[in-house]
Design a protein around this motif. Sequence first.
Motif, short mmCIF file in Angstrom:
data_model
loop_
_atom_site.label_atom_id
_atom_site.label_comp_id
_atom_site.label_asym_id
_atom_site.label_seq_id
_atom_site.Cartn_x
_atom_site.Cartn_y
_atom_site.Cartn_z
N LYS A 182 0.85 -1.18 0.00
CA LYS A 182 0.00 0.00 0.00
C LYS A 182 0.89 1.23 0.00
O LYS A 182 1.64 1.46 0.95
N ILE A 183 0.81 2.03 -1.06
CA ILE A 183 1.61 3.25 -1.18
C ILE A 183 0.83 4.37 -0.50
O ILE A 183 -0.22 4.80 -0.99
N THR A 184 1.33 4.83 0.65
CA THR A 184 0.63 5.84 1.44
C THR A 184 1.32 7.21 1.30
O THR A 184 2.51 7.30 0.99
N ALA A 185 0.56 8.26 1.54
CA ALA A 185 1.08 9.62 1.43
C ALA A 185 1.91 9.96 2.66
O ALA A 185 1.43 9.80 3.79
N PRO A 186 3.13 10.44 2.48
CA PRO A 186 3.97 10.78 3.64
C PRO A 186 3.57 12.08 4.31
O PRO A 186 4.01 12.38 5.42
N TYR A 187 2.74 12.90 3.63
CA TYR A 187 2.30 14.18 4.18
C TYR A 187 1.05 14.61 3.43
O TYR A 187 0.66 14.00 2.43
N ALA A 188 0.42 15.66 3.94
CA ALA A 188 -0.73 16.23 3.24
C ALA A 188 -0.24 17.04 2.04
O ALA A 188 0.68 17.85 2.17
N GLY A 189 -0.84 16.79 0.90
CA GLY A 189 -0.33 17.47 -0.28
C GLY A 189 -1.24 17.32 -1.47
O GLY A 189 -2.44 17.07 -1.35
N MET A 190 -0.63 17.46 -2.65
CA MET A 190 -1.37 17.37 -3.91
C MET A 190 -0.54 16.59 -4.92
O MET A 190 0.69 16.52 -4.82
N VAL A 191 -1.24 15.98 -5.88
CA VAL A 191 -0.59 15.20 -6.92
C VAL A 191 -0.23 16.12 -8.08
O VAL A 191 -1.09 16.86 -8.58
#
Length: 406
Positions: A182-191
């Motif tokens: 599962k590839i999870t986001a390391p921080y809050a952000g945008m693609v």
Amino acid sequence: MSSSIRKAGLPIIILVVAAVGFVVLGSMRQAPEKKPVEQPVLLVEAEAFTATDVVFTVATQGNVVPKNQTVLTPQVSGRIVAISPVFVEGGFFEQGDVLLELESADFETDVKLAEAELARSQAALEEEIARGRVAEQEWRSVNNTVPPELGLRKPQLSREQANVKAAQAQLERAKRNLARTKITAPYAGMVVARNADIGQFVSAQTNLGEIYSTDVAEVRLPLTDSDLAFVNLDGGRTLPVELSAVVAGKPSAWQGEVVRSEGVLDQRSRVVYAVVEVNDPYLRNGQRNGLPLRFGQFVNAAISGKQADNIIVLPRHTLRLDGSVLAVTPEREIAIRNVEVVRADEEFVYISSGLQPTDKVAVSAVPNPYDGMPVRLSSDPVEPEPTKSEQDVEDSDDEIAKQGDA
């Protein structure tokens, strides 16, 4: 003979009489009155000034970039079986959100195998512990001396303990590999970019996409050597900065802080870069006033720098090329003042000394000025012109005086 003489002398007599009449009339003409030539006094616009405390601002510009930008890569190989709806270009996500999922069946099997190996190693360890106790009891029933380590099976016990630790490590690795599917986001952000799609087989280090953090934005601002004279980057404190730009045809502004400098003088541009941070540039934390500060946007910046006391601020055009200022004294005369300039920018000039408190500064053009040149100000009262009746009275008085002289 006499008639011919009379005919010839008549024109001569007429000319003589005309000449005499002209002389007589000329002597009766009065000489024109001599009046002194009045030099017009130049009209000058002048303004008073006051000394104030000034906080210098340094103007510069730069591009908005994210504080963190990451290229997503998997740590394990597998086929992509699920993609989050937010994993699209421009999509926003929170820290810990699952962006992609890889096929996990093989990794679940590895976890089960590691668990079985750990159970076998623990059973062997317990068996070896029991064998050591039996060996110790048998040794003491035969001999009263201290039994050797080999007799108590201590080397075999250490081996089984090592096997248990190895099995535990294999189980931890299998669980980590399973979690890595599962590839999870390391921080809050945008693609920012997406380079993978569902059903695609990816290996370790494959570029899946690029993401930016949206909690903090940074702006690199170049500062010249002259700018550094008014900005203290090594003071150990943050400096307020106002960023501005035109967005959707309207001027917008954002507040930031200089948090650090890069500390290296660029060899090509000969500038030092200061780094400004702006919190929550995309207004994701509930604040909805204003417009978002988008990455890649070009902004102007005004850095609040050092403070100077008792500074006179004048329009930039009042400073002459030789470093002087034209002042108007209370006697309405031009005085050329040599002033000490602390700083000059495109709009204003900042003066620390050289002007008198009673001076006014000429803000309009003065051609060929010199010390003591008389001028008049637009604020001075204007003398009223004589009315027609008054002018007639004056003319009559002048005529009577002339007749009396005659």
